[in-house]
Write an enzyme that holds these catalytic residues in place. Structure first.
Site, short mmCIF file in Angstrom:
data_model
loop_
_atom_site.label_atom_id
_atom_site.label_comp_id
_atom_site.label_asym_id
_atom_site.label_seq_id
_atom_site.Cartn_x
_atom_site.Cartn_y
_atom_site.Cartn_z
CD GLU A 38 -3.11 0.91 0.34
OE1 GLU A 38 -2.44 1.89 -0.07
OE2 GLU A 38 -4.34 0.85 0.25
CG ASN A 125 -6.78 4.17 4.26
OD1 ASN A 125 -6.48 4.36 3.09
ND2 ASN A 125 -7.10 2.97 4.73
CG ASP A 237 -7.54 1.19 -1.30
OD1 ASP A 237 -7.31 2.33 -0.86
OD2 ASP A 237 -7.26 0.16 -0.66
#
Length: 308
Positions: A38, A125, A237
């Site tokens: 990520e 996030n 995402d």
């Protein structure tokens, strides 16, 4: 590692996508060995990519000059999203500590945000930095609901929102109030439009799996919020924009490319769930893709915007 990835191809859904690549261009797998990649961020001055391997509690570094991969930081507080600010510093969202931090040039860590209205954030996030120095981040609860990407902890805030950190005062301001799970975010080239992904479908039946589009007013508030695009495979995402206003979004089957009018014009098929992506390389025409366990890259006939 630098090999051609198997089961990878460009899928043309609209002829506009054909202008973005040549038939001989291949997707390369640069490295594999993660549990969940990520938060890719490109450091142009050093010609390297940083990304997070959240469950393994580490951040990794790929060097463009020799293709080597090394551990950048471990432990890393289950870091997720990363970006680069306008002074070339790393800005990171940390699940475990529920905060947003900045790594200074000397390696020291500055905490930028960890509470709002006296309550701890959920688990920051993803993060971006506007040219005025303001830092924008999303705060879903993914990092505090299991011990896999963080630590099970009590929620203190009522909802999950997008926040802005003022570059002069450090004041944190809540910018949204109607998201289920705000996730990836990206500004347009003129920074007057903000795209934000809502991945609420991960924990809510028939929940959102779309990207919304907001206008940033002269008063600093967000207006609008119409749905720009809805994922046709899993959720969107991480998202990035290119110089021509196209939106590139991660999905379960790879990377989806949307024309500025919202049309899904094509996909880059990846044999893993894709969590995030960013543009980098000398001309910012190299797309770096975070698959579940691997990092991929491909050259495209456009270039990405500014930071990260």
């Amino acid at each position: 590692m630098n090999d051609q990835a198997g089961d990878v191809r460009f899928e043309v859904l609209d002829e506009r996508f054909e202008a973005l690549f040549a038939p001989h261009i291949q997707v390369e797998r640069l490295w594999t060995g993660a549990r969940w990649c990520e938060g890719p961020a490109w450091f142009a001055a050093g010609r390297y990519l940083i990304w997070s391997d959240i469950p393994n509690d580490r951040m990794m570094r790929w060097d463009e000059t020799d293709g080597s991969v090394s551990v950048f930081r471990a432990p890393a507080n289950n870091a997720n999203g990363n970006t680069v600010d306008w002074q070339g510093r790393l800005v990171t969202c940390e699940h475990l500590t529920r905060r947003v931090t900045r790594t200074e040039h000397d390696g020291s860590i500055t905490v930028l945000a960890e509470t709002f209205d006296g309550k701890r954030l959920n688990s920051p996030n993803d993060v971006i930095v506007r040219s005025d120095g303001s830092i924008w981040f999303t705060d879903p609860f993914y990092g505090i609901i299991t011990d896999y990407e963080g630590l099970v902890q009590q929620r203190e805030l009522e909802g999950c929102h997008v926040y802005r950190i003022d570059p002069l005062t450090g004041r944190i301001r809540q910018m949204t109030d109607d998201f289920v799970q705000p996730n990836g975010l990206a500004f347009s080239a003129d920074e007057k439009t903000l795209f934000i992904a809502d991945t609420g479908a991960t924990h809510l039946r028939d929940g959102p799996k779309h990207i919304r589009r907001f206008n940033l007013g002269d008063d600093g508030r967000l207006y609008g919020g119409d749905v720009f695009a809805t994922s046709t495979c899993g959720i969107h995402d991480g998202i990035r924009l290119d110089r021509d206003g196209r939106v590139w979004a991660s999905a379960f089957d790879g990377v989806h490319c949307y024309d500025p009018d919202g049309t899904l014009i094509g996909k880059i098929r990846i044999p893993e769930i894709v969590g995030n992506l960013t543009f980098g390389g000398r001309r910012r025409n190299r797309l770096f893709i975070c698959g579940t366990s691997s990092i991929y890259s491909v050259f495209v006939f456009t270039s990405g915007l500014a930071m990260g």
